[in-house]
Design a protein around this motif. Sequence first.
Motif, PDB file in Angstrom:
ATOM      1  N   GLU A   1       0.875  -1.366   0.055  1.00  0.00           N
ATOM      2  CA  GLU A   1      -0.022   0.233  -0.052  1.00  0.00           C
ATOM      3  C   GLU A   1       0.746   1.120  -0.128  1.00  0.00           C
ATOM      4  O   GLU A   1       1.692   1.430   0.597  1.00  0.00           O
ATOM      5  CB  GLU A   1      -1.089  -0.005   1.354  1.00  0.00           C
ATOM      6  CG  GLU A   1      -1.911   1.177   1.451  1.00  0.00           C
ATOM      7  CD  GLU A   1      -2.889   1.264   2.274  1.00  0.00           C
ATOM      8  OE1 GLU A   1      -2.819   0.361   3.213  1.00  0.00           O
ATOM      9  OE2 GLU A   1      -3.664   2.113   2.393  1.00  0.00           O
TER      10      GLU A   1
ATOM     11  N   ASN B   1      -4.798   5.247  -1.913  1.00  0.00           N
ATOM     12  CA  ASN B   1      -5.958   5.462  -1.449  1.00  0.00           C
ATOM     13  C   ASN B   1      -6.596   6.700  -2.234  1.00  0.00           C
ATOM     14  O   ASN B   1      -5.979   7.666  -2.564  1.00  0.00           O
ATOM     15  CB  ASN B   1      -5.559   5.980   0.074  1.00  0.00           C
ATOM     16  CG  ASN B   1      -5.169   4.796   0.948  1.00  0.00           C
ATOM     17  OD1 ASN B   1      -6.080   4.235   1.293  1.00  0.00           O
ATOM     18  ND2 ASN B   1      -3.846   4.546   1.121  1.00  0.00           N
TER      19      ASN B   1
ATOM     20  N   GLU C   1      -8.232   2.066  -3.284  1.00  0.00           N
ATOM     21  CA  GLU C   1      -8.926   1.826  -2.129  1.00  0.00           C
ATOM     22  C   GLU C   1      -9.698   2.908  -1.841  1.00  0.00           C
ATOM     23  O   GLU C   1      -9.440   4.090  -1.918  1.00  0.00           O
ATOM     24  CB  GLU C   1      -7.814   1.781  -0.867  1.00  0.00           C
ATOM     25  CG  GLU C   1      -6.681   0.569  -0.949  1.00  0.00           C
ATOM     26  CD  GLU C   1      -5.970   0.151   0.324  1.00  0.00           C
ATOM     27  OE1 GLU C   1      -6.252   1.017   1.140  1.00  0.00           O
ATOM     28  OE2 GLU C   1      -5.084  -0.759  -0.043  1.00  0.00           O
TER      29      GLU C   1
ATOM     30  N   ASP D   1     -11.750  -0.383   1.946  1.00  0.00           N
ATOM     31  CA  ASP D   1     -10.906   0.205   3.080  1.00  0.00           C
ATOM     32  C   ASP D   1     -11.657   0.133   4.179  1.00  0.00           C
ATOM     33  O   ASP D   1     -12.796   0.445   4.288  1.00  0.00           O
ATOM     34  CB  ASP D   1     -10.196   1.366   2.692  1.00  0.00           C
ATOM     35  CG  ASP D   1      -8.862   1.525   3.558  1.00  0.00           C
ATOM     36  OD1 ASP D   1      -8.622   0.645   4.305  1.00  0.00           O
ATOM     37  OD2 ASP D   1      -8.227   2.652   3.268  1.00  0.00           O
TER      38      ASP D   1
ATOM     39  N   LYS E   1     -10.779  -4.752   2.998  1.00  0.00           N
ATOM     40  CA  LYS E   1      -9.804  -4.629   4.053  1.00  0.00           C
ATOM     41  C   LYS E   1     -10.479  -4.775   5.664  1.00  0.00           C
ATOM     42  O   LYS E   1     -11.349  -3.762   5.801  1.00  0.00           O
ATOM     43  CB  LYS E   1      -8.997  -3.437   3.745  1.00  0.00           C
ATOM     44  CG  LYS E   1      -8.104  -3.546   2.503  1.00  0.00           C
ATOM     45  CD  LYS E   1      -7.146  -2.618   2.259  1.00  0.00           C
ATOM     46  CE  LYS E   1      -5.858  -2.672   3.039  1.00  0.00           C
ATOM     47  NZ  LYS E   1      -4.960  -1.625   2.754  1.00  0.00           N
TER      48      LYS E   1
END
Length: 280
Positions: free
Chosen positions: A58, A117, A150, A180, A201
Amino acid sequence: AKGAGRNRFSYFTPTLQVAALNRMRLTNDLRGALKGEQFELYFQPIVHLASGAIHKAEALIRWNHPQRGVVSPLEFIPLAEASGLIVDIGAWVFRESARWVQLWRHEVYADFQVSLNQSPLEFQREGASYAEWLAHLRALALPGQSLVVEITEGLLLDASSAVSDRLLQLRDAGIQVALDDFGTGYSSLSYLKKFDIDYLKIDRSFTRNLAPDSSDMALSEAIIVMAHKLDLKVIAEGVETPEQRALLAAAGCDYGQGYLFAKPMPVAQFDRFLRDNGYP
Ligand code: C2E
Ligand code: CA
Ligand code: CA
Ligand code: CA
């Protein structure tokens, strides 16, 4: 009425004034941060629990503020959203992610993936499209599967077509999608069926309290079973202890991410980590 008056005055207490001033100053500094090359992308490995393989990471942004040192994204992302700067920052995060995933796919693992993200504001932005991303990936000869986006589950409650359009665009480009912080928001399970999502996640707050026979264990197990039935892979966030890792692996969780494996690292350090732990 008297109470309300008091509350109004309490708005002007020195601490709140200081906090507001601090936010204004930081927002101001944020405007120059891109040009000043003060942002840095850190990478944290995402580990396949059954094999220990590391073919994913990530990307997490850091702001190296010239006076304050490293400012947490928890502090500056909200300011970037409020000021609209998040759009340019998001574009930078994408280009950096593409640059590094290209290197690692070439030199370490051909199937390496970087997860990045996107804040709801970026994702829902009027007229937003992934056309630029696609052109850039094509120029780097990278397939869509190089990246995972995400997003947070709250987005899926947006009844407008903007969100489903964006998800379809990602799907068409071959870019994968992760949900997420799962379990902290609305967690409407019907949305998992409605939208094409690849990864779920599990939020750190569940991982933290994992113990045999605990309620968080039962919840995590249920989430994993349900996710697999819907053809989603599961990534547990915040894995800090060998016990948590063992419990998650026993529950069939696919991937783990957390300080047990490694903290987020600057590129050079992550590059070394990847090559040292790397086995073909
Ligand atoms: P997130 O997406 O949930 O990222 C995971 C956070 O958990 C990261 O915090 C990571 O450093 C931290 N973490 C990882 N493993 C552990 C662990 O074992 N224990 C604990 N206690 N923490 C762990 P970080 O890097 O401070 O990022 C915070 C949040 O800022 C992220 O939460 C994400 O929402 C946001 N963010 C970070 N980078 C970006 C970005 O490039 N764009 C956008 N829009 N948001 C970002
Ligand atoms: Ca994330
Ligand atoms: Ca998360
Ligand atoms: Ca989180």
